[in-house]
Design an enzyme around this catalytic site. Structure first.
Site, PDB file in Angstrom:
ATOM      1  N   LYS A 124       0.823  -1.221   0.000  1.00 31.59           N
ATOM      2  CA  LYS A 124       0.000   0.000   0.000  1.00 31.59           C
ATOM      3  C   LYS A 124       0.847   1.257   0.000  1.00 31.59           C
ATOM      4  O   LYS A 124       0.467   2.262  -0.600  1.00 31.59           O
ATOM      5  CB  LYS A 124      -0.942   0.010   1.205  1.00 31.59           C
ATOM      6  CG  LYS A 124      -2.140  -0.889   1.044  1.00 31.59           C
ATOM      7  CD  LYS A 124      -3.268  -0.415   1.929  1.00 31.59           C
ATOM      8  CE  LYS A 124      -4.544  -1.169   1.667  1.00 31.59           C
ATOM      9  NZ  LYS A 124      -5.606  -0.782   2.601  1.00 31.59           N
ATOM     10  N   LYS A 207      -5.377 -10.608  -6.435  1.00 26.48           N
ATOM     11  CA  LYS A 207      -6.543 -10.743  -5.555  1.00 26.48           C
ATOM     12  C   LYS A 207      -7.700  -9.872  -6.052  1.00 26.48           C
ATOM     13  O   LYS A 207      -7.460  -8.761  -6.536  1.00 26.48           O
ATOM     14  CB  LYS A 207      -6.100 -10.280  -4.154  1.00 26.48           C
ATOM     15  CG  LYS A 207      -7.054 -10.557  -3.044  1.00 26.48           C
ATOM     16  CD  LYS A 207      -6.558  -9.937  -1.738  1.00 26.48           C
ATOM     17  CE  LYS A 207      -6.767  -8.434  -1.721  1.00 26.48           C
ATOM     18  NZ  LYS A 207      -6.607  -7.816  -0.416  1.00 26.48           N
ATOM     19  N   LYS A 210     -11.428  -4.242  -3.902  1.00 28.66           N
ATOM     20  CA  LYS A 210     -12.254  -3.065  -4.159  1.00 28.66           C
ATOM     21  C   LYS A 210     -11.417  -1.905  -4.681  1.00 28.66           C
ATOM     22  O   LYS A 210     -11.938  -0.953  -5.226  1.00 28.66           O
ATOM     23  CB  LYS A 210     -13.053  -2.659  -2.919  1.00 28.66           C
ATOM     24  CG  LYS A 210     -12.286  -2.556  -1.627  1.00 28.66           C
ATOM     25  CD  LYS A 210     -13.255  -2.512  -0.426  1.00 28.66           C
ATOM     26  CE  LYS A 210     -12.605  -3.098   0.815  1.00 28.66           C
ATOM     27  NZ  LYS A 210     -13.518  -3.485   1.853  1.00 28.66           N
TER      28      LYS A 210
HETATM   29  P1  TYM Z   1     -10.637  -5.834   4.243  1.00 34.02           P
HETATM   30  O1  TYM Z   1     -11.628  -4.773   4.522  1.00 34.02           O
HETATM   31  O2  TYM Z   1      -9.616  -5.605   3.179  1.00 34.02           O
HETATM   32  O3  TYM Z   1     -11.373  -7.179   3.891  1.00 34.02           O
HETATM   33  C1  TYM Z   1     -12.369  -7.710   4.748  1.00 34.02           C
HETATM   34  C2  TYM Z   1     -12.300  -9.224   4.762  1.00 34.02           C
HETATM   35  O4  TYM Z   1     -12.459  -9.728   3.435  1.00 34.02           O
HETATM   36  C3  TYM Z   1     -11.391 -10.613   3.120  1.00 34.02           C
HETATM   37  N1  TYM Z   1     -11.085 -10.482   1.696  1.00 34.02           N
HETATM   38  C4  TYM Z   1     -10.993 -11.515   0.866  1.00 34.02           C
HETATM   39  N2  TYM Z   1     -11.150 -12.831   1.057  1.00 34.02           N
HETATM   40  C5  TYM Z   1     -10.996 -13.638  -0.015  1.00 34.02           C
HETATM   41  N3  TYM Z   1     -10.693 -13.164  -1.251  1.00 34.02           N
HETATM   42  C6  TYM Z   1     -10.537 -11.852  -1.492  1.00 34.02           C
HETATM   43  N4  TYM Z   1     -10.267 -11.410  -2.704  1.00 34.02           N
HETATM   44  C7  TYM Z   1     -10.683 -10.960  -0.397  1.00 34.02           C
HETATM   45  N5  TYM Z   1     -10.613  -9.613  -0.272  1.00 34.02           N
HETATM   46  C8  TYM Z   1     -10.844  -9.333   1.010  1.00 34.02           C
HETATM   47  C9  TYM Z   1     -10.230 -10.132   3.981  1.00 34.02           C
HETATM   48  O5  TYM Z   1      -9.285 -11.150   4.183  1.00 34.02           O
HETATM   49  C10 TYM Z   1     -10.937  -9.753   5.257  1.00 34.02           C
HETATM   50  O6  TYM Z   1     -11.153 -10.875   6.079  1.00 34.02           O
HETATM   51  N6  TYM Z   1      -7.369  -5.416   7.983  1.00 34.02           N
HETATM   52  C11 TYM Z   1      -8.653  -5.949   7.616  1.00 34.02           C
HETATM   53  C12 TYM Z   1      -9.802  -5.416   8.455  1.00 34.02           C
HETATM   54  C13 TYM Z   1      -9.611  -5.559   9.923  1.00 34.02           C
HETATM   55  C14 TYM Z   1      -9.728  -6.766  10.657  1.00 34.02           C
HETATM   56  C15 TYM Z   1      -9.510  -6.391  12.021  1.00 34.02           C
HETATM   57  C16 TYM Z   1      -9.999  -8.090  10.318  1.00 34.02           C
HETATM   58  C17 TYM Z   1      -9.330  -4.574  10.791  1.00 34.02           C
HETATM   59  N7  TYM Z   1      -9.275  -5.051  12.070  1.00 34.02           N
HETATM   60  C18 TYM Z   1      -9.529  -7.344  13.030  1.00 34.02           C
HETATM   61  C19 TYM Z   1     -10.030  -9.046  11.339  1.00 34.02           C
HETATM   62  C20 TYM Z   1      -9.802  -8.658  12.676  1.00 34.02           C
HETATM   63  C21 TYM Z   1      -8.927  -5.581   6.164  1.00 34.02           C
HETATM   64  O7  TYM Z   1      -8.391  -4.663   5.638  1.00 34.02           O
HETATM   65  O8  TYM Z   1      -9.902  -6.273   5.591  1.00 34.02           O
END
Ligand code: TYM
Length: 346
Positions: A124, A207, A210
């Site tokens: 990022k 991957k 969004k």
């Molecule tokens: P974020 O918002 O990018 O994504 C949310 C969840 O979706 C999953 N995900 C995917 N799984 C499979 N294939 C994909 N292409 C894909 N894109 C996204 C992510 O693995 C995630 O589970 N840092 C985290 C948010 C967060 C969090 C936390 C998660 C903040 N605090 C505490 C768990 C526990 C994030 O950016 O997710």
């Protein structure tokens, strides 16, 4: 310090997970995370806490009005996908200030070197690390705080969050070691199913995200039926027929991705899907996948749109969820302050 020392086995089985309200929800978020959240809620053996992590979202620039809208839309997405606010705690992170408070303590526990190794930070921040926000660098410490402020034991996520969860364990281990107390649990990542890494529809090595500039690379949970069908029709594939065994997917990332998506949506093992479609061309498989995707996703997107008509109700659900979240977080923060040596008012 006269706190009772407890072992990991004494921690209640509690699930925490979060999604960033930075743009819309994708099929990757749904299959890799949200669908699993619903399963864990319905399993009944966990207390489930799910969060819209708006503090994480602002580690990169967010337009304030869009952020507010995306947070409400994400809440609508959670509910439409099957999260019941009477069964799970559902709230946005900034309404529970204990997350940021514990994150500060963890900023003082985690080491610079740990953060520098994070692949998400490297991806990022890119080449211009000096210009990235300090928040983006400290992101994983806030994530550890999200989880540990609830003493969560299980965290369902997609594959891309694995490294952050390892860091969460490291933070808990170091805190417990530094203060000589078994206070924070060593969290279990839950990375399960056939859709832990849903790939871009345009490039099977990337991957689904969004933030990909190409909208054709992803299915958004708000896409209408025609758009879903069109994106699947145009999804990149190779010229060969589908194999009837899983080994036949080796070296065919696009084919594997579409099969994995089918398997996760249909809740069937990959082997079963390949038994049905082995030997068939993509021209036959894609319409079946489209039909299945529309069948599973259209009701969710319709329900999201309906819920979005009443933003007052969404805000009410979020603030009620935040109250419930804080009821768990406040005593854990207080105990943490006490362990660290801070004087508190009562
Ligand atoms: P974020 O918002 O990018 O994504 C949310 C969840 O979706 C999953 N995900 C995917 N799984 C499979 N294939 C994909 N292409 C894909 N894109 C996204 C992510 O693995 C995630 O589970 N840092 C985290 C948010 C967060 C969090 C936390 C998660 C903040 N605090 C505490 C768990 C526990 C994030 O950016 O997710």
């Amino acid at each position: 310090m006269n706190e009772a020392v407890h072992t990991s086995s004494e921690f209640a089985q509690r699930v925490f997970s979060g999604i960033q309200p930075s743009g819309g929800l994708t099929l990757g978020n749904y299959l890799g995370a949200m669908k699993r959240f619903v399963d864990m809620q319905n399993e009944g053996s966990f207390e489930t806490v799910y969060c819209m992590v708006d503090l994480h979202a602002i580690t990169v620039w967010q337009d304030p009005e869009k952020l507010r809208h995306a947070t409400r839309e994400l809440c609508a997405g959670f509910i439409a996908a099957g999260i019941d606010p009477n069964q799970s705690i559902l709230f946005n992170q900034s309404q529970a200030p204990e997350h940021a408070q514990l994150a500060w303590i963890f900023n003082c526990v985690a080491r610079m070197g740990w953060m520098q190794r994070m692949t998400q930070w490297k991806d990022k921040a890119g080449k211009n690390q000096q210009n990235a926000s300090l928040g983006l660098f400290a992101y994983p410490a806030l994530m550890a705080a999200d989880i540990l402020i609830y003493h969560a034991t299980h965290v369902p996520v997609g594959e891309d969050q694995k490294q952050h969860l390892e860091l969460t364990r490291d933070v808990a281990i170091k805190f417990n070691h530094d203060y000589g107390i078994d206070f924070f649990p060593i969290t279990e990542p839950v990375i399960e199913g056939t859709a832990t890494r849903v790939m871009s529809l345009r490039d099977g090595s990337k991957k689904m995200s969004k933030s990909d500039p190409s909208d054709a690379s992803r299915i958004n949970m708000t896409d209408d039926t025609d758009t879903i069908a069109k994106k699947i029709r145009k999804a990149k594939t190779d010229p060969d027929a589908l194999p009837s065994e899983e080994q036949g997917l080796e070296g065919r990332p696009e084919a594997r991705n579409l099969i994995n998506i089918y398997s996760a949506l249909a809740e069937q093992p990959v082997g079963t899907v390949l038994r049905d479609f082995g030997g068939k061309q993509f021209s036959e498989f894609k319409p079946a996948l489209s039909e299945l995707a529309v069948e599973k996703l259209a009701p969710i997107s319709m329900e999201m749109a309906r819920l979005m008509l009443d933003s007052v109700e969404i805000d009410r659900i979020l603030s009620h969820g935040a109250e419930q979240a804080r009821a768990i977080a406040t005593p854990i923060l207080k105990k943490t302050y006490d362990i660290v040596g801070m004087i508190s008012s009562n």
